[in-house]
Design an enzyme around this catalytic site. Structure first.
Site, PDB file in Angstrom:
ATOM      1  CG  HIS A   1      -2.043  -0.921   1.155  1.00  0.00           C
ATOM      2  ND1 HIS A   1      -3.025  -0.958   2.109  1.00  0.00           N
ATOM      3  CD2 HIS A   1      -2.402  -1.837   0.220  1.00  0.00           C
ATOM      4  CE1 HIS A   1      -3.934  -1.860   1.786  1.00  0.00           C
ATOM      5  NE2 HIS A   1      -3.574  -2.410   0.643  1.00  0.00           N
TER       6      HIS A   1
ATOM      7  CD  GLU B   1      -1.344   4.497   3.585  1.00  0.00           C
ATOM      8  OE1 GLU B   1      -2.409   5.110   3.737  1.00  0.00           O
ATOM      9  OE2 GLU B   1      -1.244   3.492   2.837  1.00  0.00           O
TER      10      GLU B   1
ATOM     11  CB  SER C   1      -8.885   6.971   5.644  1.00  0.00           C
ATOM     12  OG  SER C   1      -8.962   6.482   6.955  1.00  0.00           O
TER      13      SER C   1
ATOM     14  CB  CYS D   1      -6.087  -0.199   5.129  1.00  0.00           C
ATOM     15  SG  CYS D   1      -4.404  -0.881   5.064  1.00  0.00           S
TER      16      CYS D   1
ATOM     17  CB  CYS E   1      -1.406   1.584   6.278  1.00  0.00           C
ATOM     18  SG  CYS E   1      -1.103   0.842   4.645  1.00  0.00           S
TER      19      CYS E   1
END
Length: 150
Positions: free
Chosen positions: A50, A52, A77, A79, A82
């Site tokens: 992802h 991040e 936002s 998950c 992350c």
């Protein structure tokens, strides 16, 4: 617009241009971007990259005290995965571009002392709306949702 969120949006666009999911992230310490990343699950065939996570990987090994001065910017936002990394490394603040198309465990992060600022960027929402509309199967896979079309 904040320069750091703008950098995260640029990363999201980079990911989209590579054929991936348009989510971007930057890690800022003491007002300086120390790492950038974008969702690379498709490009790398990865289960975990992802935006991040890619950003944190690109930061390399940092000292615990560095993470504790950091702000993680993400176009979306974070998950559960992350968010776990945010907690593991003690990152005290997150700025999210939006949480309309997906909302991670923001309340849990707040309960653990993380400051979350959701900017509600129209640019971030539009980018994700368009992607989700045209790529629902890929999106559902990315967020761990079931998809009956496979």
């Amino acid at each position: 617009m904040d320069e750091f969120l703008a950098a995260a949006i640029a990363e999201a666009r980079r990911g989209l241009d590579e054929g991936g999911i348009p989510i971007g992230s930057v890690l800022v310490i003491d007002g300086v971007i120390v790492a950038r990343g974008h969702n690379r699950r498709i490009q790398r065939g990865s289960a975990v990259l992802h935006a991040e996570m890619d950003c944190l990987e690109n930061a390399g090994r940092l000292r615990a005290r560095d993470y504790r001065r950091a702000v993680l910017y993400s176009t979306l936002s974070p998950c559960d995965m992350c968010s776990g990394a945010i907690l593991l490394y003690g990152i005290p603040a997150v700025v999210a571009g939006e949480n309309r198309t997906f909302r991670g465990p923001e309340d849990y992060l707040r309960s653990r002392g993380v400051t979350i600022d959701v900017v509600d960027s129209k640019q971030c929402v539009a980018m994700m709306d368009a992607f989700i509309r045209t790529n629902p199967t890929v999106w559902n896979e990315d967020i761990g949702e079931t998809d009956d079309t496979r």
